[in-house]
Design a protein around this motif. Structure first.
Motif, PDB file in Angstrom:
ATOM      1  N   SER A  17      45.044  56.570  32.180  1.00  0.00           N
ATOM      2  CA  SER A  17      45.271  55.408  31.326  1.00  0.00           C
ATOM      3  C   SER A  17      46.038  54.302  32.036  1.00  0.00           C
ATOM      4  CB  SER A  17      46.045  55.824  30.064  1.00  0.00           C
ATOM      5  OG  SER A  17      45.295  56.708  29.272  1.00  0.00           O
ATOM      6  N   VAL A  18      46.506  54.578  33.263  1.00  0.00           N
ATOM      7  CA  VAL A  18      47.322  53.620  34.004  1.00  0.00           C
ATOM      8  C   VAL A  18      46.596  53.190  35.272  1.00  0.00           C
ATOM      9  CG1 VAL A  18      49.529  53.219  35.168  1.00  0.00           C
ATOM     10  CG2 VAL A  18      49.442  54.664  33.123  1.00  0.00           C
ATOM     11  N   GLN A  19      46.589  51.905  35.534  1.00  0.00           N
ATOM     12  CA  GLN A  19      46.079  51.403  36.807  1.00  0.00           C
ATOM     13  C   GLN A  19      47.199  50.659  37.532  1.00  0.00           C
ATOM     14  OE1 GLN A  19      42.747  48.807  35.758  1.00  0.00           O
ATOM     15  NE2 GLN A  19      43.977  46.990  36.169  1.00  0.00           N
ATOM     16  N   PHE A  20      47.102  50.635  38.847  1.00  0.00           N
ATOM     17  CA  PHE A  20      48.155  50.043  39.667  1.00  0.00           C
ATOM     18  C   PHE A  20      47.616  48.819  40.405  1.00  0.00           C
ATOM     19  CE2 PHE A  20      49.012  54.592  39.315  1.00  0.00           C
ATOM     20  CZ  PHE A  20      50.314  54.581  38.812  1.00  0.00           C
ATOM     21  N   ASN A  21      48.331  47.717  40.248  1.00  0.00           N
ATOM     22  CA  ASN A  21      48.007  46.491  40.974  1.00  0.00           C
ATOM     23  C   ASN A  21      49.276  45.946  41.617  1.00  0.00           C
ATOM     24  OD1 ASN A  21      45.945  46.348  38.393  1.00  0.00           O
ATOM     25  ND2 ASN A  21      45.024  45.625  40.286  1.00  0.00           N
ATOM     26  N   PHE A  37      53.186  34.539  51.647  1.00  0.00           N
ATOM     27  CA  PHE A  37      52.715  35.052  50.354  1.00  0.00           C
ATOM     28  C   PHE A  37      51.222  34.770  50.199  1.00  0.00           C
ATOM     29  CE2 PHE A  37      57.173  33.742  49.842  1.00  0.00           C
ATOM     30  CZ  PHE A  37      57.747  34.958  49.480  1.00  0.00           C
ATOM     31  N   THR A  38      50.457  35.794  49.892  1.00  0.00           N
ATOM     32  CA  THR A  38      49.012  35.608  49.676  1.00  0.00           C
ATOM     33  C   THR A  38      48.715  35.242  48.225  1.00  0.00           C
ATOM     34  OG1 THR A  38      48.606  37.934  49.075  1.00  0.00           O
ATOM     35  CG2 THR A  38      48.563  37.362  51.428  1.00  0.00           C
ATOM     36  N   HIS A  39      49.600  35.663  47.296  1.00  0.00           N
ATOM     37  CA  HIS A  39      49.394  35.464  45.850  1.00  0.00           C
ATOM     38  C   HIS A  39      48.045  36.031  45.403  1.00  0.00           C
ATOM     39  CE1 HIS A  39      52.998  33.098  45.861  1.00  0.00           C
ATOM     40  NE2 HIS A  39      52.475  32.173  46.653  1.00  0.00           N
ATOM     41  N   GLN A  40      47.556  37.023  46.128  1.00  0.00           N
ATOM     42  CA  GLN A  40      46.258  37.641  45.837  1.00  0.00           C
ATOM     43  C   GLN A  40      46.497  39.045  45.304  1.00  0.00           C
ATOM     44  OE1 GLN A  40      43.359  35.577  47.025  1.00  0.00           O
ATOM     45  NE2 GLN A  40      42.609  36.663  45.229  1.00  0.00           N
ATOM     46  N   ILE A  41      45.991  39.333  44.129  1.00  0.00           N
ATOM     47  CA  ILE A  41      46.221  40.638  43.527  1.00  0.00           C
ATOM     48  C   ILE A  41      45.380  41.696  44.240  1.00  0.00           C
ATOM     49  CG2 ILE A  41      44.419  40.491  41.738  1.00  0.00           C
ATOM     50  CD1 ILE A  41      46.549  41.742  39.813  1.00  0.00           C
ATOM     51  N   GLU A  42      45.978  42.881  44.408  1.00  0.00           N
ATOM     52  CA  GLU A  42      45.297  43.988  45.072  1.00  0.00           C
ATOM     53  C   GLU A  42      45.491  45.255  44.262  1.00  0.00           C
ATOM     54  OE1 GLU A  42      46.110  44.398  49.254  1.00  0.00           O
ATOM     55  OE2 GLU A  42      46.716  42.294  49.437  1.00  0.00           O
ATOM     56  N   ILE A  43      44.742  46.288  44.620  1.00  0.00           N
ATOM     57  CA  ILE A  43      44.874  47.597  43.978  1.00  0.00           C
ATOM     58  C   ILE A  43      45.975  48.374  44.689  1.00  0.00           C
ATOM     59  CG2 ILE A  43      43.714  49.783  43.491  1.00  0.00           C
ATOM     60  CD1 ILE A  43      41.092  48.226  43.364  1.00  0.00           C
ATOM     61  N   GLY A  44      46.783  49.082  43.909  1.00  0.00           N
ATOM     62  CA  GLY A  44      47.793  49.936  44.504  1.00  0.00           C
ATOM     63  C   GLY A  44      49.210  49.507  44.156  1.00  0.00           C
ATOM     64  N   LEU A  76      46.388  46.641  24.963  1.00  0.00           N
ATOM     65  CA  LEU A  76      46.492  46.569  26.421  1.00  0.00           C
ATOM     66  C   LEU A  76      47.884  46.085  26.796  1.00  0.00           C
ATOM     67  CD1 LEU A  76      43.070  44.940  27.470  1.00  0.00           C
ATOM     68  CD2 LEU A  76      43.692  47.374  27.445  1.00  0.00           C
ATOM     69  N   PHE A  77      48.377  46.587  27.950  1.00  0.00           N
ATOM     70  CA  PHE A  77      49.743  46.302  28.369  1.00  0.00           C
ATOM     71  C   PHE A  77      49.765  45.954  29.861  1.00  0.00           C
ATOM     72  CE2 PHE A  77      49.466  49.785  25.308  1.00  0.00           C
ATOM     73  CZ  PHE A  77      50.099  49.217  24.201  1.00  0.00           C
ATOM     74  N   LEU A  78      50.346  44.807  30.181  1.00  0.00           N
ATOM     75  CA  LEU A  78      50.537  44.388  31.572  1.00  0.00           C
ATOM     76  C   LEU A  78      52.035  44.336  31.823  1.00  0.00           C
ATOM     77  CD1 LEU A  78      47.601  43.362  30.908  1.00  0.00           C
ATOM     78  CD2 LEU A  78      48.006  41.573  32.592  1.00  0.00           C
ATOM     79  N   ILE A  79      52.524  45.216  32.711  1.00  0.00           N
ATOM     80  CA  ILE A  79      53.956  45.355  32.943  1.00  0.00           C
ATOM     81  C   ILE A  79      54.240  45.234  34.432  1.00  0.00           C
ATOM     82  CG2 ILE A  79      55.934  46.915  32.795  1.00  0.00           C
ATOM     83  CD1 ILE A  79      54.652  48.119  30.294  1.00  0.00           C
ATOM     84  N   SER A  80      55.096  44.290  34.789  1.00  0.00           N
ATOM     85  CA  SER A  80      55.501  44.163  36.182  1.00  0.00           C
ATOM     86  C   SER A  80      56.854  44.824  36.376  1.00  0.00           C
ATOM     87  CB  SER A  80      55.571  42.692  36.594  1.00  0.00           C
ATOM     88  OG  SER A  80      56.713  42.069  36.032  1.00  0.00           O
ATOM     89  N   SER A  81      57.120  45.279  37.622  1.00  0.00           N
ATOM     90  CA  SER A  81      58.384  45.949  37.884  1.00  0.00           C
ATOM     91  C   SER A  81      58.689  45.940  39.371  1.00  0.00           C
ATOM     92  CB  SER A  81      58.345  47.395  37.372  1.00  0.00           C
ATOM     93  OG  SER A  81      59.574  48.053  37.634  1.00  0.00           O
ATOM     94  N   HIS A  82      59.984  45.851  39.685  1.00  0.00           N
ATOM     95  CA  HIS A  82      60.453  46.064  41.052  1.00  0.00           C
ATOM     96  C   HIS A  82      60.662  47.558  41.327  1.00  0.00           C
ATOM     97  CE1 HIS A  82      60.960  42.117  42.733  1.00  0.00           C
ATOM     98  NE2 HIS A  82      61.674  41.683  41.706  1.00  0.00           N
ATOM     99  N   THR A 126      48.508  48.273  32.968  1.00  0.00           N
ATOM    100  CA  THR A 126      48.604  47.920  34.379  1.00  0.00           C
ATOM    101  C   THR A 126      50.073  47.871  34.777  1.00  0.00           C
ATOM    102  OG1 THR A 126      46.553  46.681  34.634  1.00  0.00           O
ATOM    103  CG2 THR A 126      48.366  46.033  36.030  1.00  0.00           C
ATOM    104  N   LEU A 127      50.413  48.591  35.841  1.00  0.00           N
ATOM    105  CA  LEU A 127      51.752  48.510  36.408  1.00  0.00           C
ATOM    106  C   LEU A 127      51.653  47.634  37.647  1.00  0.00           C
ATOM    107  CD1 LEU A 127      54.671  49.446  36.186  1.00  0.00           C
ATOM    108  CD2 LEU A 127      54.107  51.363  37.683  1.00  0.00           C
ATOM    109  N   LEU A 128      52.317  46.486  37.593  1.00  0.00           N
ATOM    110  CA  LEU A 128      52.183  45.469  38.621  1.00  0.00           C
ATOM    111  C   LEU A 128      53.466  45.414  39.456  1.00  0.00           C
ATOM    112  CD1 LEU A 128      50.385  43.077  39.628  1.00  0.00           C
ATOM    113  CD2 LEU A 128      51.593  41.637  37.980  1.00  0.00           C
ATOM    114  N   THR A 129      53.317  45.589  40.770  1.00  0.00           N
ATOM    115  CA  THR A 129      54.476  45.549  41.661  1.00  0.00           C
ATOM    116  C   THR A 129      54.303  44.454  42.698  1.00  0.00           C
ATOM    117  OG1 THR A 129      53.458  47.266  43.050  1.00  0.00           O
ATOM    118  CG2 THR A 129      55.047  47.994  41.382  1.00  0.00           C
TER     119      THR A 129
END
Length: 440
Positions: free
Chosen positions: A393-397, A410-417, A374-380, A260-263
């Motif tokens: 193999s990659v999903q975007f949240n 801030f909603t602090h609610q995870i979304e797709i994309g 499994l890998f959870l990676i956040s990035s700016h 998961t690539l988390l932005t």
């Protein structure tokens, strides 16, 4: 699961890094005794190694929670302190076997060592009362064949002692009998006495956890055994946050996705979310319930983190070099055939954006090819998503931030994309930093 590195225990707020810092230990540590509290801390530092052990721990906690009133102890702490002090004291016991010798010894104590006489009497009384209370409280389940596995082991320890000790524990103490009782408890059966007290403190620890679980809306996770790992939660919240602040999130990462690539912008909730995922995974591997309505996951060999890194002055490591070492450890674990769950917050933020992009790209290219982890990676670095738009193999949240009348919401609610929001300048203005600088 293998034991966590010390930095991971602190990064996930399982144990406090310093006095006063809120942690999961603070939540669960409802034990009555100091030794029970120490046992909870040890439990939180020791994940279970196999799925059957996890399932046995779950059954134990469920049983204790259902029978908490009948199992928990209410022994005065003054008696516990006196009993332990006496058990560990240097006051000599004596193996006087005949009534006459015990009578003579008691007279010697009473006439020539009055202080030791009353120390012996009060200590023996306290130890007798503590053990007697444990015996009475556990009598109803010691012979039950419906106990969870771990309680069956405890029951055997208790039976081995109380089947022999009952006459001693009910004996009325006087200046003669106390010599015999003291010898029995502090010498002849001292190892069994210590084993009984160890069981008592372990039960106190589990009762303490059960007290917290009675009010917490946590759920026992379900483990699945599939070729590819899975992690799925509903209404997951970070437990250290107050109920008024915490936001529940649903999230799933499973085959064919592995990463998961988390932005999201600053303060949007990325780091808190990563920590919550790590806590769910880790608590599940302790055999404990997790802060979510439901949780379904695989058994993992390693939980590894790269969160809140800092330069290591002692070792001379920079922030960036520390990141590299963490990723190298992940690679070594996977190469050794271990199933890894990785949480990486702002991967390679210790270097400039262009350098970070190139490093992250090369690392992710390899990670997405690794089955079994499994890998959870956040990035700016929102541009990091483009190379993987068609990679199954990659999903975007992401965590999005709304701007209402110039203010951040801030909603602090995870979304797709992927979100490309840049909130730094707005935060700079919102905190009035520039106004302060202009006054210099």
């Amino acid at each position: 699961m293998k034991a966590l590195a010390a930095h991971t225990l602190h990064e996930l707020q399982i144990l406090p890094r310093e006095v006063g810092e809120r942690s999961v230990l603070d939540l669960l540590n409802r034990a009555y005794t100091h030794s029970g509290k120490d046992h909870i801390k040890q439990l939180l530092s020791t994940p279970l190694g196999t799925l059957p052990e996890i399932q046995q721990r779950q059954k134990l906690l469920q049983y204790i929670s259902a029978n908490l009133t009948e199992i928990e102890f209410e022994i005065p702490k003054s008696y516990l302190t006196a009993a332990h002090n006496h058990l560990d004291s240097n006051l000599a016991w004596n193996a006087a076997k005949t009534w006459f010798n015990r009578y003579r010894l008691s007279l010697w104590y009473q006439w020539f060592s009055t202080h030791d006489f009353y120390r012996l009497l009060s200590g023996t009384t306290a130890l007798q009362k503590v053990l007697g209370s444990i015996g009475e409280k556990t009598a109803w389940w010691r012979d039950s064949d419906q106990l969870p596995h771990e309680l069956q082991q405890h029951a055997k320890v208790l039976r081995d002692f109380f089947d022999h000790a009952q006459p001693t524990l009910t004996a009325k103490l006087n200046r003669i009998s106390m010599i015999e009782v003291d010898f029995f408890l502090r010498q002849k059966y001292v190892n069994q006495v210590k084993a009984v007290l160890a069981v008592f403190y372990q039960l106190d620890a589990f009762c303490g956890i059960a007290r917290f679980l009675q009010t917490a809306r946590w759920a026992y996770p379900s483990f699945v055994q599939t070729p590819e790992p899975t992690f799925s939660v509903t209404d997951m919240k970070h437990p250290v946050l107050s109920e008024e602040v915490a936001v529940g999130n649903d999230f799933s990462l499973a085959f064919p996705q592995r990463l998961t690539l988390l932005t999201g912008g600053n303060m949007s909730g990325k780091t808190t979310f990563l920590k919550a995922c790590g806590l769910v995974l880790y608590l599940a591997h302790l055999g404990l319930p997790v802060p979510a309505r439901t949780a379904t996951l695989s058994f993992f060999d390693r939980l590894m983190t790269s969160i809140h890194l800092s330069d290591s002055l002692d070792l001379g490591y920079s922030h960036f070099y520390t990141e590299l070492i963490r990723i190298k450890e992940v690679a070594q674990a996977i190469a050794n055939g271990q199933r890894v769950f990785l949480l990486a917050d702002e991967l390679f933020r210790g270097t400039n954006p262009q350098d970070a992009f190139m490093c992250a790209r090369q690392v992710i290219d390899i990670l997405v090819r690794q089955s079994g982890s499994l890998f959870l990676i956040s990035s700016h670095l929102v541009q990091l998503g483009a190379p993987y738009e068609k990679n199954t193999s990659v999903q975007f949240n992401c965590f999005k931030t709304n701007v209402l009348e110039g203010e951040l919401a801030f909603t602090h609610q995870i979304e797709i994309g992927i979100t490309e929001e840049q909130t730094g300048l707005l935060l700079l203005n919102q905190t009035e930093v520039l106004s302060c600088l202009q006054q210099i």
